[in-house]
Design a protein around this motif. Structure first.
Motif, PDB file in Angstrom:
ATOM      1  N   VAL A  91       0.840  -1.204   0.000  1.00  0.00           N
ATOM      2  CA  VAL A  91       0.000   0.000   0.000  1.00  0.00           C
ATOM      3  C   VAL A  91       0.870   1.247   0.000  1.00  0.00           C
ATOM      4  N   MET A  95       0.639   4.064  -2.824  1.00  0.00           N
ATOM      5  CA  MET A  95       0.261   5.404  -2.398  1.00  0.00           C
ATOM      6  C   MET A  95       1.316   6.433  -2.802  1.00  0.00           C
ATOM      7  N   VAL A 133      -5.783   2.546  -4.134  1.00  0.00           N
ATOM      8  CA  VAL A 133      -4.960   3.337  -3.210  1.00  0.00           C
ATOM      9  C   VAL A 133      -4.178   4.402  -3.979  1.00  0.00           C
ATOM     10  N   ASN A 152      -7.283   6.715   2.996  1.00  0.00           N
ATOM     11  CA  ASN A 152      -7.298   6.167   1.637  1.00  0.00           C
ATOM     12  C   ASN A 152      -7.123   4.654   1.641  1.00  0.00           C
ATOM     13  N   ALA A 153      -6.278   4.137   2.533  1.00  0.00           N
ATOM     14  CA  ALA A 153      -6.048   2.692   2.586  1.00  0.00           C
ATOM     15  C   ALA A 153      -7.314   1.935   2.989  1.00  0.00           C
TER      16      ALA A 153
END
Length: 265
Positions: A91, A95, A133, A152-153
């Protein structure tokens, strides 16, 4: 013209599977398109982003070994309490660099061992999660807001499992029930929350130092941002000349006349 009868039959026979797959494909298309328009994949041509993503994949593989004890996970294997924590470095890479690098990272991670009876089925859901993500990280960006990373995750995990994950469970069980969904997410949610907590620890300045040369962060004045080759050349030229040293552009005859008229000359 292709025969669409089998596809139409899928929506008639199993609407949950059909519509959840359609929603997953739509989210994937939107995410990847948003990343490609910002040339997010071009960041991996730079050695530093490529090395950062490779280290994130290596860290995810190491976390899976520590949590599960093996890279390949059987369907009947008990789920450890911290299952899903291996998604944290993946992630983080998505991101930092965007949706398309997120898919690349997911593919590299899947090559070390697929989970479940369906080959790489869970990794496909993870790939959608990482693409989401990267898409959500465009705005709000974790390079500006510390809360953007964990929020967001969690949103990306929820969207991925509400679409592609729902289709996977419908394919596996045939008759989706609430008990199946609860059993699916009871253990991974611990890893998801732990990943979100770890993301809180990374400051916006930490993203700029750990993950430079990101193409999805669109902000003026950030020397680490490279949006494209033309923008990079212009930014470098401005830094070389300085604002006060940029030469004035001479006015044409028509503009000189207008300037004299405005000044009363």
């Amino acid at each position: 013209m292709p025969d669409l009868d089998p596809l139409i039959g899928l929506f008639v026979v199993d609407p949950i599977l059909g519509y959840s797959l359609l929603a997953a494909l739509f989210l994937a298309a939107v995410s990847v398109t948003a990343g490609l328009t910002r040339l997010d994949l071009a960041a991996l041509a730079n050695p530093r982003p490529a090395l950062a993503c490779a280290l994130c994949v290596a860290a995810a593989v190491l976390l899976r070994l520590l949590v599960y004890g093996d890279l390949t996970i059987s369907p009947n294997q008990p789920v450890p309490p911290m299952a899903g924590i291996e998604r944290f470095p993946l992630v983080l890479a998505a991101m930092a660099y965007g949706p398309t690098p997120g898919l690349v990272v997911a593919a590299l991670f899947a090559s070390f061992g697929a989970q479940g009876a369906l080959p790489a089925a869970r990794e496909a859901v993870l790939g959608l999660e990482l693409a989401l993500v990267g898409w959500l990280a465009i705005y709000p960006s974790p390079r500006e807001h510390r809360w953007a990373g964990p929020v967001n995750a969690v949103i990306a995990y929820t969207l991925a499992w509400a679409t592609a994950g729902l289709a996977l469970r419908q394919w596996q069980f045939g008759n989706l029930e609430a008990a199946n969904l609860l059993a699916t997410h009871s253990a991974p949610w611990m890893g998801v929350l732990a990943s979100a907590f770890l993301l809180v620890m990374i400051t916006p300045n930490g993203y700029r130092r750990l993950f430079p040369d990101s193409n999805i962060y669109l902000a003026e004045g950030d020397d680490n941002v490279v949006i494209g080759p033309l923008t990079a050349r212009r930014s470098a030229r401005r830094r070389e000349l300085g604002h006060s040293e940029i030469p004035d552009v001479p006015l044409g005859p028509r503009r000189r006349r207008r300037s004299r008229q405005r000044s009363g000359g």
